[in-house]
Design a protein around this motif. Structure first.
Motif, PDB file in Angstrom:
ATOM      1  N   THR A   5       0.831  -1.207   0.000  1.00 13.95           N
ATOM      2  CA  THR A   5       0.000   0.000   0.000  1.00 13.95           C
ATOM      3  C   THR A   5       0.863   1.254   0.000  1.00 13.95           C
ATOM      4  O   THR A   5       0.609   2.203  -0.752  1.00 13.95           O
ATOM      5  CB  THR A   5      -0.945   0.000   1.217  1.00 13.95           C
ATOM      6  N   LYS A   6       1.905   1.266   0.809  1.00 15.14           N
ATOM      7  CA  LYS A   6       2.823   2.413   0.873  1.00 15.14           C
ATOM      8  C   LYS A   6       3.560   2.581  -0.459  1.00 15.14           C
ATOM      9  O   LYS A   6       3.718   3.705  -0.954  1.00 15.14           O
ATOM     10  CB  LYS A   6       3.812   2.228   2.030  1.00 15.14           C
ATOM     11  N   ILE A   7       3.985   1.488  -1.043  1.00 16.43           N
ATOM     12  CA  ILE A   7       4.674   1.557  -2.334  1.00 16.43           C
ATOM     13  C   ILE A   7       3.722   2.084  -3.404  1.00 16.43           C
ATOM     14  O   ILE A   7       4.103   2.919  -4.225  1.00 16.43           O
ATOM     15  CB  ILE A   7       5.256   0.182  -2.716  1.00 16.43           C
ATOM     16  N   GLU A  37      13.347  -5.769  -1.144  1.00 17.44           N
ATOM     17  CA  GLU A  37      12.505  -6.048   0.013  1.00 17.44           C
ATOM     18  C   GLU A  37      11.620  -7.273  -0.169  1.00 17.44           C
ATOM     19  O   GLU A  37      11.325  -7.976   0.790  1.00 17.44           O
ATOM     20  CB  GLU A  37      11.646  -4.827   0.349  1.00 17.44           C
ATOM     21  N   TYR A  38      11.168  -7.515  -1.379  1.00 17.05           N
ATOM     22  CA  TYR A  38      10.267  -8.640  -1.626  1.00 17.05           C
ATOM     23  C   TYR A  38      10.966  -9.806  -2.324  1.00 17.05           C
ATOM     24  O   TYR A  38      10.306 -10.762  -2.741  1.00 17.05           O
ATOM     25  CB  TYR A  38       9.041  -8.170  -2.417  1.00 17.05           C
ATOM     26  N   HIS A  39      12.272  -9.719  -2.479  1.00 14.31           N
ATOM     27  CA  HIS A  39      13.088 -10.792  -3.060  1.00 14.31           C
ATOM     28  C   HIS A  39      12.556 -11.237  -4.429  1.00 14.31           C
ATOM     29  O   HIS A  39      12.397 -12.429  -4.683  1.00 14.31           O
ATOM     30  CB  HIS A  39      13.178 -11.983  -2.101  1.00 14.31           C
ATOM     31  N   ILE A  40      12.299 -10.253  -5.268  1.00 15.67           N
ATOM     32  CA  ILE A  40      11.829 -10.546  -6.623  1.00 15.67           C
ATOM     33  C   ILE A  40      12.999 -11.143  -7.400  1.00 15.67           C
ATOM     34  O   ILE A  40      14.065 -10.529  -7.504  1.00 15.67           O
ATOM     35  CB  ILE A  40      11.300  -9.267  -7.315  1.00 15.67           C
ATOM     36  N   PRO A  41      12.819 -12.340  -7.939  1.00 18.26           N
ATOM     37  CA  PRO A  41      13.936 -13.000  -8.634  1.00 18.26           C
ATOM     38  C   PRO A  41      14.273 -12.314  -9.956  1.00 18.26           C
ATOM     39  O   PRO A  41      13.394 -11.768 -10.627  1.00 18.26           O
ATOM     40  CB  PRO A  41      13.427 -14.419  -8.866  1.00 18.26           C
ATOM     41  N   ASP A  47       6.361 -20.194 -10.294  1.00 14.21           N
ATOM     42  CA  ASP A  47       6.064 -20.570  -8.907  1.00 14.21           C
ATOM     43  C   ASP A  47       6.112 -19.346  -7.987  1.00 14.21           C
ATOM     44  O   ASP A  47       5.211 -19.132  -7.183  1.00 14.21           O
ATOM     45  CB  ASP A  47       7.048 -21.646  -8.438  1.00 14.21           C
ATOM     46  N   TRP A  48       7.174 -18.534  -8.116  1.00 13.82           N
ATOM     47  CA  TRP A  48       7.297 -17.342  -7.280  1.00 13.82           C
ATOM     48  C   TRP A  48       6.146 -16.381  -7.564  1.00 13.82           C
ATOM     49  O   TRP A  48       5.550 -15.818  -6.657  1.00 13.82           O
ATOM     50  CB  TRP A  48       8.643 -16.648  -7.511  1.00 13.82           C
ATOM     51  N   GLU A  49       5.828 -16.201  -8.821  1.00 11.58           N
ATOM     52  CA  GLU A  49       4.770 -15.263  -9.200  1.00 11.58           C
ATOM     53  C   GLU A  49       3.405 -15.702  -8.677  1.00 11.58           C
ATOM     54  O   GLU A  49       2.608 -14.868  -8.243  1.00 11.58           O
ATOM     55  CB  GLU A  49       4.749 -15.067 -10.710  1.00 11.58           C
ATOM     56  N   ILE A  50       3.135 -16.991  -8.687  1.00 13.21           N
ATOM     57  CA  ILE A  50       1.866 -17.501  -8.161  1.00 13.21           C
ATOM     58  C   ILE A  50       1.770 -17.218  -6.668  1.00 13.21           C
ATOM     59  O   ILE A  50       0.712 -16.811  -6.171  1.00 13.21           O
ATOM     60  CB  ILE A  50       1.727 -19.007  -8.456  1.00 13.21           C
ATOM     61  N   LYS A  51       2.861 -17.393  -5.958  1.00 10.79           N
ATOM     62  CA  LYS A  51       2.880 -17.180  -4.509  1.00 10.79           C
ATOM     63  C   LYS A  51       2.885 -15.696  -4.134  1.00 10.79           C
ATOM     64  O   LYS A  51       2.596 -15.350  -2.993  1.00 10.79           O
ATOM     65  CB  LYS A  51       4.097 -17.861  -3.886  1.00 10.79           C
ATOM     66  N   ASN A  52       3.233 -14.826  -5.069  1.00 10.00           N
ATOM     67  CA  ASN A  52       3.403 -13.398  -4.778  1.00 10.00           C
ATOM     68  C   ASN A  52       2.649 -12.521  -5.777  1.00 10.00           C
ATOM     69  O   ASN A  52       3.176 -11.508  -6.246  1.00 10.00           O
ATOM     70  CB  ASN A  52       4.894 -13.059  -4.798  1.00 10.00           C
ATOM     71  N   LYS A  53       1.419 -12.879  -6.079  1.00  8.41           N
ATOM     72  CA  LYS A  53       0.640 -12.163  -7.105  1.00  8.41           C
ATOM     73  C   LYS A  53       0.524 -10.661  -6.864  1.00  8.41           C
ATOM     74  O   LYS A  53       0.730  -9.877  -7.788  1.00  8.41           O
ATOM     75  CB  LYS A  53      -0.738 -12.788  -7.254  1.00  8.41           C
ATOM     76  N   PRO A  54       0.206 -10.204  -5.653  1.00  4.26           N
ATOM     77  CA  PRO A  54       0.080  -8.747  -5.453  1.00  4.26           C
ATOM     78  C   PRO A  54       1.406  -8.012  -5.659  1.00  4.26           C
ATOM     79  O   PRO A  54       1.428  -6.908  -6.201  1.00  4.26           O
ATOM     80  CB  PRO A  54      -0.393  -8.610  -4.006  1.00  4.26           C
ATOM     81  N   VAL A  55       2.503  -8.645  -5.265  1.00  2.00           N
ATOM     82  CA  VAL A  55       3.826  -8.024  -5.411  1.00  2.00           C
ATOM     83  C   VAL A  55       4.172  -7.879  -6.888  1.00  2.00           C
ATOM     84  O   VAL A  55       4.535  -6.789  -7.345  1.00  2.00           O
ATOM     85  CB  VAL A  55       4.919  -8.846  -4.679  1.00  2.00           C
ATOM     86  N   ALA A  57       2.227  -7.955  -9.457  1.00  2.00           N
ATOM     87  CA  ALA A  57       1.283  -7.083 -10.164  1.00  2.00           C
ATOM     88  C   ALA A  57       1.686  -5.616 -10.020  1.00  2.00           C
ATOM     89  O   ALA A  57       1.699  -4.867 -11.006  1.00  2.00           O
ATOM     90  CB  ALA A  57      -0.131  -7.307  -9.639  1.00  2.00           C
ATOM     91  N   LEU A  58       2.032  -5.208  -8.807  1.00  2.00           N
ATOM     92  CA  LEU A  58       2.449  -3.823  -8.588  1.00  2.00           C
ATOM     93  C   LEU A  58       3.777  -3.546  -9.277  1.00  2.00           C
ATOM     94  O   LEU A  58       3.968  -2.504  -9.904  1.00  2.00           O
ATOM     95  CB  LEU A  58       2.541  -3.513  -7.092  1.00  2.00           C
ATOM     96  N   TYR A  59       4.693  -4.490  -9.197  1.00  2.00           N
ATOM     97  CA  TYR A  59       6.004  -4.339  -9.837  1.00  2.00           C
ATOM     98  C   TYR A  59       5.839  -4.145 -11.346  1.00  2.00           C
ATOM     99  O   TYR A  59       6.442  -3.257 -11.936  1.00  2.00           O
ATOM    100  CB  TYR A  59       6.849  -5.573  -9.535  1.00  2.00           C
ATOM    101  N   ARG A  60       5.005  -4.939 -11.957  1.00  2.00           N
ATOM    102  CA  ARG A  60       4.773  -4.816 -13.404  1.00  2.00           C
ATOM    103  C   ARG A  60       4.074  -3.511 -13.755  1.00  2.00           C
ATOM    104  O   ARG A  60       4.347  -2.915 -14.794  1.00  2.00           O
ATOM    105  CB  ARG A  60       3.966  -6.005 -13.908  1.00  2.00           C
ATOM    106  N   LYS A  61       3.166  -3.081 -12.905  1.00  2.00           N
ATOM    107  CA  LYS A  61       2.486  -1.801 -13.127  1.00  2.00           C
ATOM    108  C   LYS A  61       3.495  -0.657 -13.143  1.00  2.00           C
ATOM    109  O   LYS A  61       3.454   0.211 -14.021  1.00  2.00           O
ATOM    110  CB  LYS A  61       1.457  -1.590 -12.008  1.00  2.00           C
ATOM    111  N   ILE A  62       4.400  -0.657 -12.180  1.00  2.00           N
ATOM    112  CA  ILE A  62       5.435   0.383 -12.124  1.00  2.00           C
ATOM    113  C   ILE A  62       6.336   0.275 -13.342  1.00  2.00           C
ATOM    114  O   ILE A  62       6.651   1.279 -13.992  1.00  2.00           O
ATOM    115  CB  ILE A  62       6.252   0.268 -10.819  1.00  2.00           C
TER     116      ILE A  62
END
Length: 70
Positions: A5-7, A37-41, A47-55, A57-62
């Motif tokens: 939310t802060k990001i 901070e979120y250890h984006i590979p 597998d990582w993307e399925i487990k971290n969908k909100p992360v 999604a925001l990363y791709r939006k930016i």
């Protein structure tokens, strides 16, 4: 660690208030911060993307908005 939310709030402020070329620079910094901070590979893994969908999604939006500035 910053919440998503802060990001998202920082992202909105950058998009609305900052002009180029500083906008691209700040968006890149925000993405780098998320990677750390979120250890984006570096290499995309489903597998990582399925487990971290909100992360991711925001990363791709930016990332998408940052790429539109070039």
């Amino acid at each position: 660690m910053k919440t998503l939310t802060k990001i998202e709030e920082e992202y909105q402020e950058i998009i609305l208030l900052v002009k180029e070329p500083m906008r691209s620079h700040l968006l890149m910094e925000l993405m780098t911060e998320m990677e750390r901070e979120y250890h984006i590979p570096m290499i995309r893994t489903e597998d990582w993307e399925i487990k971290n969908k909100p992360v991711i999604a925001l990363y791709r939006k930016i990332n998408l908005n940052n790429n539109l500035n070039f």
